[in-house]
Write a protein that holds these residues in place. Structure first.
Motif, PDB file in Angstrom:
ATOM      1  N   SER A 234       0.842  -1.196   0.000  1.00 20.96           N
ATOM      2  CA  SER A 234       0.000   0.000   0.000  1.00 20.96           C
ATOM      3  C   SER A 234       0.876   1.245   0.000  1.00 20.96           C
ATOM      4  CB  SER A 234      -0.929   0.027   1.213  1.00 20.96           C
ATOM      5  OG  SER A 234      -0.181   0.181   2.406  1.00 20.96           O
ATOM      6  N   TYR A 235       0.321   2.334  -0.509  1.00 26.50           N
ATOM      7  CA  TYR A 235       0.996   3.626  -0.454  1.00 26.50           C
ATOM      8  C   TYR A 235      -0.059   4.721  -0.550  1.00 26.50           C
ATOM      9  CZ  TYR A 235       0.363   3.777  -5.543  1.00 26.50           C
ATOM     10  OH  TYR A 235      -0.181   3.777  -6.799  1.00 26.50           O
ATOM     11  N   SER A 236       0.305   5.923  -0.097  1.00 28.12           N
ATOM     12  CA  SER A 236      -0.621   7.062  -0.090  1.00 28.12           C
ATOM     13  C   SER A 236      -0.068   8.175  -0.972  1.00 28.12           C
ATOM     14  CB  SER A 236      -0.836   7.587   1.330  1.00 28.12           C
ATOM     15  OG  SER A 236      -1.396   6.586   2.160  1.00 28.12           O
ATOM     16  N   THR A 237      -0.979   8.872  -1.651  1.00 29.48           N
ATOM     17  CA  THR A 237      -0.589  10.024  -2.468  1.00 29.48           C
ATOM     18  C   THR A 237      -1.050  11.337  -1.844  1.00 29.48           C
ATOM     19  OG1 THR A 237      -2.609   9.771  -3.801  1.00 29.48           O
ATOM     20  CG2 THR A 237      -0.611   8.669  -4.585  1.00 29.48           C
ATOM     21  N   SER A 238      -1.892  11.237  -0.816  1.00 28.06           N
ATOM     22  CA  SER A 238      -2.342  12.422  -0.082  1.00 28.06           C
ATOM     23  C   SER A 238      -2.909  11.949   1.249  1.00 28.06           C
ATOM     24  CB  SER A 238      -3.405  13.195  -0.880  1.00 28.06           C
ATOM     25  OG  SER A 238      -4.620  12.468  -0.945  1.00 28.06           O
ATOM     26  N   THR A 239      -3.403  12.893   2.051  1.00 30.55           N
ATOM     27  CA  THR A 239      -3.987  12.523   3.344  1.00 30.55           C
ATOM     28  C   THR A 239      -5.284  11.758   3.171  1.00 30.55           C
ATOM     29  OG1 THR A 239      -5.079  14.688   3.434  1.00 30.55           O
ATOM     30  CG2 THR A 239      -2.939  14.468   4.544  1.00 30.55           C
ATOM     31  N   ARG A 240      -5.894  11.846   1.982  1.00 37.63           N
ATOM     32  CA  ARG A 240      -7.188  11.186   1.744  1.00 37.63           C
ATOM     33  C   ARG A 240      -7.079   9.961   0.842  1.00 37.63           C
ATOM     34  NH1 ARG A 240     -11.824  15.060  -0.042  1.00 37.63           N
ATOM     35  NH2 ARG A 240     -12.997  13.226   0.634  1.00 37.63           N
ATOM     36  N   ASP A 241      -6.117   9.959  -0.070  1.00 33.93           N
ATOM     37  CA  ASP A 241      -6.042   8.915  -1.089  1.00 33.93           C
ATOM     38  C   ASP A 241      -4.965   7.885  -0.764  1.00 33.93           C
ATOM     39  OD1 ASP A 241      -7.893   9.879  -3.415  1.00 33.93           O
ATOM     40  OD2 ASP A 241      -6.764  11.655  -2.812  1.00 33.93           O
ATOM     41  N   SER A 242      -5.364   6.620  -0.819  1.00 35.82           N
ATOM     42  CA  SER A 242      -4.413   5.531  -0.630  1.00 35.82           C
ATOM     43  C   SER A 242      -4.712   4.425  -1.629  1.00 35.82           C
ATOM     44  CB  SER A 242      -4.472   4.985   0.803  1.00 35.82           C
ATOM     45  OG  SER A 242      -5.776   4.495   1.098  1.00 35.82           O
ATOM     46  N   TYR A 243      -3.690   3.634  -1.939  1.00 34.51           N
ATOM     47  CA  TYR A 243      -3.811   2.549  -2.914  1.00 34.51           C
ATOM     48  C   TYR A 243      -3.360   1.253  -2.250  1.00 34.51           C
ATOM     49  CZ  TYR A 243      -4.306   6.266  -6.377  1.00 34.51           C
ATOM     50  OH  TYR A 243      -4.752   7.355  -7.091  1.00 34.51           O
ATOM     51  N   TRP A 244      -4.235   0.243  -2.305  1.00 37.13           N
ATOM     52  CA  TRP A 244      -3.959  -1.050  -1.687  1.00 37.13           C
ATOM     53  C   TRP A 244      -3.937  -2.111  -2.775  1.00 37.13           C
ATOM     54  CZ3 TRP A 244      -3.267  -2.013   3.641  1.00 37.13           C
ATOM     55  CH2 TRP A 244      -3.344  -0.879   4.432  1.00 37.13           C
ATOM     56  N   SER A 245      -2.875  -2.917  -2.774  1.00 31.35           N
ATOM     57  CA  SER A 245      -2.689  -3.905  -3.842  1.00 31.35           C
ATOM     58  C   SER A 245      -2.528  -5.306  -3.272  1.00 31.35           C
ATOM     59  CB  SER A 245      -1.461  -3.553  -4.691  1.00 31.35           C
ATOM     60  OG  SER A 245      -1.635  -2.312  -5.337  1.00 31.35           O
ATOM     61  N   LEU A 246      -3.203  -6.238  -3.915  1.00 26.88           N
ATOM     62  CA  LEU A 246      -3.005  -7.660  -3.661  1.00 26.88           C
ATOM     63  C   LEU A 246      -2.095  -8.181  -4.772  1.00 26.88           C
ATOM     64  CD1 LEU A 246      -3.748 -10.363  -2.182  1.00 26.88           C
ATOM     65  CD2 LEU A 246      -5.612 -10.572  -3.841  1.00 26.88           C
ATOM     66  N   GLU A 247      -0.937  -8.706  -4.396  1.00 22.96           N
ATOM     67  CA  GLU A 247       0.033  -9.170  -5.388  1.00 22.96           C
ATOM     68  C   GLU A 247       0.118 -10.690  -5.345  1.00 22.96           C
ATOM     69  OE1 GLU A 247       3.678  -7.150  -4.577  1.00 22.96           O
ATOM     70  OE2 GLU A 247       2.791  -5.143  -4.741  1.00 22.96           O
ATOM     71  N   ILE A 248       0.070 -11.299  -6.537  1.00 25.42           N
ATOM     72  CA  ILE A 248       0.151 -12.759  -6.653  1.00 25.42           C
ATOM     73  C   ILE A 248       1.277 -13.079  -7.621  1.00 25.42           C
ATOM     74  CG2 ILE A 248      -1.127 -14.890  -7.073  1.00 25.42           C
ATOM     75  CD1 ILE A 248      -3.713 -13.223  -6.970  1.00 25.42           C
ATOM     76  N   TYR A 249       2.271 -13.820  -7.124  1.00 23.58           N
ATOM     77  CA  TYR A 249       3.433 -14.146  -7.943  1.00 23.58           C
ATOM     78  C   TYR A 249       3.281 -15.538  -8.553  1.00 23.58           C
ATOM     79  CZ  TYR A 249       5.048 -10.390  -4.921  1.00 23.58           C
ATOM     80  OH  TYR A 249       5.134  -9.202  -4.222  1.00 23.58           O
ATOM     81  N   GLN A 250       3.979 -15.753  -9.668  1.00 25.49           N
ATOM     82  CA  GLN A 250       3.995 -17.060 -10.337  1.00 25.49           C
ATOM     83  C   GLN A 250       2.562 -17.596 -10.530  1.00 25.49           C
ATOM     84  OE1 GLN A 250       6.626 -18.828 -11.690  1.00 25.49           O
ATOM     85  NE2 GLN A 250       7.767 -16.926 -11.277  1.00 25.49           N
ATOM     86  N   LEU A 251       1.782 -16.845 -11.265  1.00 29.49           N
ATOM     87  CA  LEU A 251       0.375 -17.202 -11.479  1.00 29.49           C
ATOM     88  C   LEU A 251       0.235 -18.598 -12.063  1.00 29.49           C
ATOM     89  CD1 LEU A 251      -1.019 -13.872 -12.995  1.00 29.49           C
ATOM     90  CD2 LEU A 251      -1.601 -14.849 -10.772  1.00 29.49           C
ATOM     91  N   ASN A 252      -0.752 -19.326 -11.546  1.00 29.45           N
ATOM     92  CA  ASN A 252      -1.128 -20.593 -12.166  1.00 29.45           C
ATOM     93  C   ASN A 252      -2.609 -20.549 -12.509  1.00 29.45           C
ATOM     94  OD1 ASN A 252      -2.618 -21.409  -9.775  1.00 29.45           O
ATOM     95  ND2 ASN A 252      -0.619 -21.829  -8.835  1.00 29.45           N
ATOM     96  N   LEU A 253      -3.108 -21.576 -13.165  1.00 28.10           N
ATOM     97  CA  LEU A 253      -4.486 -21.556 -13.658  1.00 28.10           C
ATOM     98  C   LEU A 253      -5.512 -21.480 -12.537  1.00 28.10           C
ATOM     99  CD1 LEU A 253      -4.256 -24.147 -16.575  1.00 28.10           C
ATOM    100  CD2 LEU A 253      -4.224 -21.651 -16.701  1.00 28.10           C
ATOM    101  N   SER A 254      -5.177 -22.015 -11.363  1.00 25.84           N
ATOM    102  CA  SER A 254      -6.119 -21.995 -10.240  1.00 25.84           C
ATOM    103  C   SER A 254      -6.314 -20.590  -9.670  1.00 25.84           C
ATOM    104  CB  SER A 254      -5.654 -22.940  -9.136  1.00 25.84           C
ATOM    105  OG  SER A 254      -4.414 -22.508  -8.604  1.00 25.84           O
ATOM    106  N   ASP A 255      -5.441 -19.650 -10.027  1.00 29.07           N
ATOM    107  CA  ASP A 255      -5.582 -18.275  -9.540  1.00 29.07           C
ATOM    108  C   ASP A 255      -6.656 -17.500 -10.300  1.00 29.07           C
ATOM    109  OD1 ASP A 255      -3.529 -18.480  -7.622  1.00 29.07           O
ATOM    110  OD2 ASP A 255      -2.020 -18.160  -9.175  1.00 29.07           O
ATOM    111  N   GLU A 256      -7.118 -18.046 -11.399  1.00 31.92           N
ATOM    112  CA  GLU A 256      -8.144 -17.346 -12.177  1.00 31.92           C
ATOM    113  C   GLU A 256      -9.445 -17.268 -11.371  1.00 31.92           C
ATOM    114  OE1 GLU A 256      -8.560 -17.551 -16.687  1.00 31.92           O
ATOM    115  OE2 GLU A 256     -10.108 -18.944 -16.022  1.00 31.92           O
TER     116      GLU A 256
END
Length: 381
Positions: A234-256
């Protein structure tokens, strides 16, 4: 040198009243006595701790012809200055008896008119000036259910106001539902743009279409899965705005599948969906072929796979299609499809023995949502 002073919100009503007197005096021909009466009527709104300060601010705005009224008001309600030392004598009526600042701020009624209204209504229902104790208790017993209904209505209104305030102050998910298609073994970064997150938490779920249930993957930055391919950033660009990311490495077919970015509490829930599609890298070669009639043609559609994938199901999912501007005179015996597994690559071969001009057109290899095309031209040189 600049100075920083602590805010004094209690003085705001008094200063506002002082400014209103100045503006009214400067813009109207109204007698000063009339302006003074109006000012003193709003005076009880001043904070209890600022009563004397507010009075001094008001008094300074008027000439000597207002002294009689100001002297009376000061002696009765404020307290006259002590002749020796500092401070003031006690007024005839203590400030706490008439100051209503602490009732105005939370929206509490300024007077007891509502109580008197109920007493008058109840008196009319009793309809006897001096009822005995039995009749009075009976009237009170009948009044109680109505009173309980009124209390319930008030509580419902208060609850609705609280819910409205809670929803109004609830965070917003600015990211709209979207699709993301990625290759097998690559990295997926699913991002949610949040406004005014505050003390709330972003929760990530994966929706299982087989069970119609959503399984939590992470709350805030704490993962609820043992799969080490997952992480949260996660990271913030202002006091109000933040960005949250779910990261998945080495994708396989079951991740779909469908992933949910959600913020919730006991009163409200908001979420957005991200559809993650996993595609297997595929190549069709050659993509353009020009041959003489009677030539044997071979097109190879290859798909890179993981060793853990179900190879048989993948082979059965690869199909060929033909599109031509001419009438399709292709015969089943003309076309042969052979499928073979070589190392980590599935290969589907389209073979045309003794190709003819009617085999000219677009040949397409299809696997799920992926397709690759090759153009074949069969004609005499």
């Amino acid at each position: 040198m600049s100075h920083c002073h602590a805010p004094q919100p209690d003085r705001v009503p008094a200063i506002q009243l002082q400014n209103a007197i100045k503006a009214r005096t400067a813009t109207t021909d109204e007698p000063s006595s009339s302006i003074l009466y109006s000012a003193l009527r709003t005076y009880p709104l001043s904070a209890a701790g600022e009563v004397t300060t507010a009075f001094d601010l008001i008094a300074d705005q008027f000439d000597d012809d207002a002294n009689d009224l100001l002297d009376y008001f000061e002696k009765t309600w404020i307290g006259e200055p002590k002749r020796r030392g500092t401070g003031r004598n006690k007024p005839q009526f203590d400030h706490k008896l008439w100051n209503i600042h602490d009732r105005v701020i939370p929206g509490v009624p300024r007077s007891n008119n509502s109580v008197e209204g109920w007493h008058n209504a109840f008196t009319s229902r009793v309809s006897i000036n001096h009822p005995n104790i039995v009749k009075l208790i009976e009237k009170i017993r009948r009044e109680q259910p109505k009173l309980e209904v009124d209390i319930e209505k008030i509580l419902q209104v208060v609850l609705m106001i609280k819910l409205t305030i809670a929803v109004k102050n609830f965070p917003q998910i600015l990211t709209k539902t979207y699709n993301q298609t990625l290759n097998l073994s690559s990295t997926a970064i699913l991002t949610c743009h949040i406004c005014d997150l505050g003390e709330h938490h972003v929760t990530w779920f994966k929706y299982d279409s087989l069970t119609s249930l959503s399984y939590p993957l992470a709350v805030g930055k704490e993962l609820f899965t043992t799969d080490k391919r997952y992480s949260i950033s996660s990271y913030s660009t202002s006091t109000r705005d933040s960005y949250w990311s779910l990261e998945i490495y080495q994708l396989n077919l079951s991740d779909e599948g469908i992933y949910l970015c959600q913020i919730a509490n006991r009163r409200a829930t908001i979420s957005t969906s991200i559809y993650l599609h996993i595609q297997i890298p595929m190549i069709l070669s050659p993509s353009y072929l020009y041959v003489e009639p009677g030539t044997n043609v071979k097109l190879n559609c290859s798909i890179l796979i993981d060793n853990d994938d179900n190879n048989k199901s993948l082979l059965s999912s690869i199909n060929w299609f033909f599109l031509s501007n001419e009438f399709n005179r292709t015969k089943p015996d003309d076309i042969h499809v052979r499928k073979k597994l070589i190392n980590n690559s599935l290969n589907s071969y389209l073979i045309i023995h003794h190709a003819q001009t009617y085999h000219s057109g677009i040949w397409t290899c299809v696997y799920k949502r992926q397709r690759r095309t090759a153009k074949l031209i069969v004609e005499k040189g």
